[in-house]
Design a protein around this motif. Structure first.
Motif, short mmCIF file in Angstrom:
data_model
loop_
_atom_site.label_atom_id
_atom_site.label_comp_id
_atom_site.label_asym_id
_atom_site.label_seq_id
_atom_site.Cartn_x
_atom_site.Cartn_y
_atom_site.Cartn_z
N LYS A 43 56.19 39.21 26.26
CA LYS A 43 56.90 38.00 26.68
C LYS A 43 56.11 37.22 27.73
O LYS A 43 56.23 36.02 27.82
N ALA A 44 55.32 37.93 28.54
CA ALA A 44 54.55 37.26 29.59
C ALA A 44 53.32 36.61 28.98
O ALA A 44 52.57 37.23 28.24
N LYS A 45 53.14 35.35 29.30
CA LYS A 45 51.96 34.64 28.81
C LYS A 45 50.85 34.78 29.84
O LYS A 45 51.09 34.78 31.03
N ARG A 46 49.64 34.91 29.37
CA ARG A 46 48.51 35.09 30.28
C ARG A 46 47.45 34.05 29.95
O ARG A 46 47.04 33.92 28.81
N ILE A 51 41.79 33.64 34.48
CA ILE A 51 41.23 34.91 34.96
C ILE A 51 39.72 34.78 35.06
O ILE A 51 39.12 35.23 36.05
N ASP A 52 39.09 34.15 34.07
CA ASP A 52 37.63 33.93 34.13
C ASP A 52 37.26 33.09 35.34
O ASP A 52 36.28 33.37 36.02
N GLU A 58 35.32 34.72 42.73
CA GLU A 58 35.05 35.94 43.50
C GLU A 58 33.55 36.21 43.59
O GLU A 58 33.03 36.58 44.64
N LEU A 59 32.84 36.04 42.48
CA LEU A 59 31.39 36.27 42.48
C LEU A 59 30.68 35.29 43.39
O LEU A 59 29.73 35.65 44.09
N LYS A 60 31.13 34.02 43.40
CA LYS A 60 30.52 33.03 44.27
C LYS A 60 30.82 33.31 45.74
O LYS A 60 30.02 33.00 46.61
#
Length: 129
Positions: A43-46, A51-52, A58-60
């Protein structure tokens, strides 16, 4: 025996109840772009692209340390440099055996890092011919 049939949907988000032809044309439900293009019971849409983006952020945000930080700095300088500065960086680094990195082409063009202008070698090492 087994027969597999793959059918492409004209409307990707449209849900088919069955594959048999109905006698009376039933009213087709409106296309809903929010529906996933693949069957799911979740039911939860992602939002996978979000996320990408979070991972890239985070990497930057990571701060490199030591040699990695120095290499990143030199890479940024090289990427932002004009062709003359890049040429100076390449020649000074390669001809000096990795001991000089100059961005001034006027200086590097005249210098002879392979011969008399070569800096002293690191302690305990000698220049190879």
């Amino acid at each position: 025996m087994k027969i597999e049939v793959k059918l492409a949907k004209k409307d990707v988000g449209l849900h088919w109840k069955d594959l048999e032809k109905q006698e009376a044309p039933a009213e087709m439900p409106a296309y809903q772009p929010d529906q996933p293009a693949y069957p799911t019971s979740n039911k939860a849409k992602r939002d996978w692209s979000q996320i990408d983006r979070e991972i890239d952020a985070e990497l930057k945000a990571e701060k490199p340390e030591g040699d990695e930080a120095l290499n990143k700095l030199f890479k940024e300088i090289y990427d932002r440099a004009d062709p003359e500065t890049r040429r100076a960086m390449n020649k000074s680094y390669q001809t000096s055996g990795g001991t000089v990195l100059s961005t001034n082409w006027g200086e590097v063009a005249r210098a002879d890092y392979e011969g008399k202008d070569r800096p002293t070698p690191p302690e305990g090492q000698v220049w190879a011919k």
